[in-house]
Design an enzyme around this catalytic site. Sequence first.
Site, PDB file in Angstrom:
ATOM      1  NE  ARG A  24      47.090   1.554  35.968  1.00 18.68           N
ATOM      2  CZ  ARG A  24      46.659   2.193  37.055  1.00 18.68           C
ATOM      3  NH1 ARG A  24      47.456   2.381  38.048  1.00 18.68           N
ATOM      4  NH2 ARG A  24      45.436   2.615  37.145  1.00 18.68           N
ATOM      5  NE  ARG A  28      46.288   5.614  34.706  1.00 17.54           N
ATOM      6  CZ  ARG A  28      46.676   6.043  35.904  1.00 17.54           C
ATOM      7  NH1 ARG A  28      45.808   6.576  36.720  1.00 17.54           N
ATOM      8  NH2 ARG A  28      47.908   5.927  36.284  1.00 17.54           N
ATOM      9  NE  ARG A  37      35.680   1.883  31.974  1.00 20.09           N
ATOM     10  CZ  ARG A  37      36.230   2.538  32.984  1.00 20.09           C
ATOM     11  NH1 ARG A  37      37.526   2.536  33.131  1.00 20.09           N
ATOM     12  NH2 ARG A  37      35.494   3.177  33.868  1.00 20.09           N
ATOM     13  CG  ASP A  73      42.384  -2.279  39.743  1.00 18.84           C
ATOM     14  OD1 ASP A  73      42.943  -1.298  39.224  1.00 18.84           O
ATOM     15  OD2 ASP A  73      42.379  -2.466  40.975  1.00 18.84           O
TER      16      ASP A  73
HETATM   17  O1  CP3 Z   1      47.957  -1.019  31.718  1.00 17.00           O
HETATM   18  C1  CP3 Z   1      46.992  -1.090  32.483  1.00 17.00           C
HETATM   19  O2  CP3 Z   1      46.353  -0.088  32.903  1.00 17.00           O
HETATM   20  C2  CP3 Z   1      46.600  -2.484  32.852  1.00 17.00           C
HETATM   21  C3  CP3 Z   1      45.563  -2.651  33.806  1.00 17.00           C
HETATM   22  C4  CP3 Z   1      45.788  -2.205  35.234  1.00 17.00           C
HETATM   23  C5  CP3 Z   1      44.888  -1.334  35.912  1.00 17.00           C
HETATM   24  N1  CP3 Z   1      45.253  -1.295  37.230  1.00 17.00           N
HETATM   25  C6  CP3 Z   1      43.734  -0.661  35.301  1.00 17.00           C
HETATM   26  C7  CP3 Z   1      43.159   0.525  35.968  1.00 17.00           C
HETATM   27  C8  CP3 Z   1      46.743  -2.617  36.152  1.00 17.00           C
HETATM   28  C9  CP3 Z   1      47.962  -3.485  35.906  1.00 17.00           C
HETATM   29  C10 CP3 Z   1      46.391  -2.050  37.408  1.00 17.00           C
HETATM   30  C11 CP3 Z   1      47.114  -2.324  38.657  1.00 17.00           C
HETATM   31  C12 CP3 Z   1      46.836  -1.513  39.833  1.00 17.00           C
HETATM   32  N2  CP3 Z   1      45.641  -1.069  40.318  1.00 17.00           N
HETATM   33  C13 CP3 Z   1      47.825  -1.159  40.761  1.00 17.00           C
HETATM   34  C14 CP3 Z   1      49.267  -1.523  40.633  1.00 17.00           C
HETATM   35  C15 CP3 Z   1      49.953  -0.678  39.639  1.00 17.00           C
HETATM   36  C16 CP3 Z   1      50.370   0.672  40.121  1.00 17.00           C
HETATM   37  O3  CP3 Z   1      49.930   1.662  39.507  1.00 17.00           O
HETATM   38  O4  CP3 Z   1      51.154   0.740  41.072  1.00 17.00           O
HETATM   39  C17 CP3 Z   1      47.209  -0.424  41.790  1.00 17.00           C
HETATM   40  C18 CP3 Z   1      47.893   0.181  42.971  1.00 17.00           C
HETATM   41  C19 CP3 Z   1      45.810  -0.398  41.499  1.00 17.00           C
HETATM   42  C20 CP3 Z   1      44.728   0.237  42.292  1.00 17.00           C
HETATM   43  C21 CP3 Z   1      44.107   1.318  41.487  1.00 17.00           C
HETATM   44  N3  CP3 Z   1      43.132   1.098  40.540  1.00 17.00           N
HETATM   45  C22 CP3 Z   1      44.442   2.695  41.451  1.00 17.00           C
HETATM   46  C23 CP3 Z   1      45.456   3.369  42.338  1.00 17.00           C
HETATM   47  C24 CP3 Z   1      43.643   3.278  40.453  1.00 17.00           C
HETATM   48  C25 CP3 Z   1      43.708   4.708  39.944  1.00 17.00           C
HETATM   49  C26 CP3 Z   1      42.617   5.580  40.378  1.00 17.00           C
HETATM   50  C27 CP3 Z   1      42.519   6.751  39.407  1.00 17.00           C
HETATM   51  O5  CP3 Z   1      41.489   6.877  38.750  1.00 17.00           O
HETATM   52  O6  CP3 Z   1      43.506   7.515  39.306  1.00 17.00           O
HETATM   53  C28 CP3 Z   1      42.831   2.274  39.916  1.00 17.00           C
HETATM   54  C29 CP3 Z   1      41.867   2.414  38.822  1.00 17.00           C
HETATM   55  C30 CP3 Z   1      42.319   1.894  37.505  1.00 17.00           C
HETATM   56  N4  CP3 Z   1      42.894   0.688  37.295  1.00 17.00           N
HETATM   57  C31 CP3 Z   1      42.161   2.550  36.264  1.00 17.00           C
HETATM   58  C32 CP3 Z   1      42.691   1.681  35.286  1.00 17.00           C
HETATM   59  C33 CP3 Z   1      42.707   1.866  33.793  1.00 17.00           C
HETATM   60  C34 CP3 Z   1      41.508   3.899  36.047  1.00 17.00           C
HETATM   61  C35 CP3 Z   1      40.029   3.698  36.075  1.00 17.00           C
HETATM   62  C36 CP3 Z   1      39.316   4.389  34.964  1.00 17.00           C
HETATM   63  O7  CP3 Z   1      39.811   4.467  33.823  1.00 17.00           O
HETATM   64  O8  CP3 Z   1      38.172   4.809  35.237  1.00 17.00           O
END
Ligand code: CP3
Length: 345
Positions: A24, A28, A37, A73
């Site tokens: 991640r 964020r 974004r 994602d």
């Molecule tokens: O470094 C990175 O962030 C690379 C991209 C990446 C994202 N999601 C972007 C994202 C990766 C590798 C993921 C994988 C992902 N997504 C996982 C496996 C990794 C882990 O954390 O265990 C899981 C379980 C997800 C499902 C998911 N998507 C969750 C639990 C969330 C968080 C919700 C929140 O807002 O707290 C997301 C959303 C998400 N995926 C965000 C990002 C940057 C946040 C969305 C935003 O910025 O609006």
Amino acid sequence: MADAPLLRAARGEAVRHTPVWFMRQAGRSLPEYRRVRAGVAMLDSCRRPDLVTEITLQPVRRHGVDAAIFFSDIVVPVAAVGFGIDIVPGVGPVAVDPVRTLADLDRLPELTPEHIEDIAVSVRQIVAELGPTPLIGFAGAPFTLASYLIEGGPSKNHVRTKALMHGDPLLWDALCARLAQISAAFLRVQVGAGASAVQLFDSWAGALSRADYERAVQPHSAAVLAAVGDLGVPRIHFGVGTGELLASMGAAGADVVGVDYRVGIPDALARLDGRYAVQGNLDPALLFAPWEALERGTRRILAEAAHAPGHIFNLGHGVLPETDPDVLTRLVDLVHRVSANASPG
Ligand code: CP3
């Protein structure tokens, strides 16, 4: 590129410094991420090559990490085949109409490269800009994806998922087989376009007993990892709270096993019996502690992993949103300095 520390460590070869990247890392915690974004929905941003490229490169530019992780994602390929799922800010993936019966699989067709042509465009563009730094492609493992599709959203206890796994094995296996196809195809497109390693995220597998994992989940994750076996890129396999599952996750067909922060590196190495390189495992909360505590924790992990078959430094789970990005930059430098002095390669 084949000589990049990340790829050498994954293959168990000597490195000039321990490679480091952060789960991640893209997004964020970075103000420049929040800027680009603004006003763009998460899943829309994942389908725009200009944004995907910029966001993937941001942490590489800022921190000097040894790898980029593709900005996307785990639910992107599921959405791409038309299964109704969205990412709700602050919540995570939400499915309007969750999977309940075999007929629901009609809404989850197989993924073909035509569904995600933009993903290949993004990857090619990123790889061209990255130069010698490797790009890690990724996908969600069938269990973690199934949990979102069955629960309809994030879940603490995965009750419906486990009820379906135990109560309707036919539907469970059909759903996981379909998700395995989708994740495998997503990975193949990324590697085909230039990603030089892959990570399979089974984030929530730690909710399972080893017996249930091995019977109902491992075969499907193994199918994903096997489906990219001919591509010759290192395969990293990671989940949270998977101390009891480490050996089984390795045996699913990984080259590198991701270790979360709850298990010490010496325990992880013993459980893995020297068969795999390891990735991890600094507690992401330590990034909020005084620098001395963070430095101590980091040096300890580097020392403990010095005799691992290979070590990629990472956090034990993703970067927390409130993390000070300057601390991440400083941590990358520390890992590089300490490991360069310690390693013979
Ligand atoms: O470094 C990175 O962030 C690379 C991209 C990446 C994202 N999601 C972007 C994202 C990766 C590798 C993921 C994988 C992902 N997504 C996982 C496996 C990794 C882990 O954390 O265990 C899981 C379980 C997800 C499902 C998911 N998507 C969750 C639990 C969330 C968080 C919700 C929140 O807002 O707290 C997301 C959303 C998400 N995926 C965000 C990002 C940057 C946040 C969305 C935003 O910025 O609006």
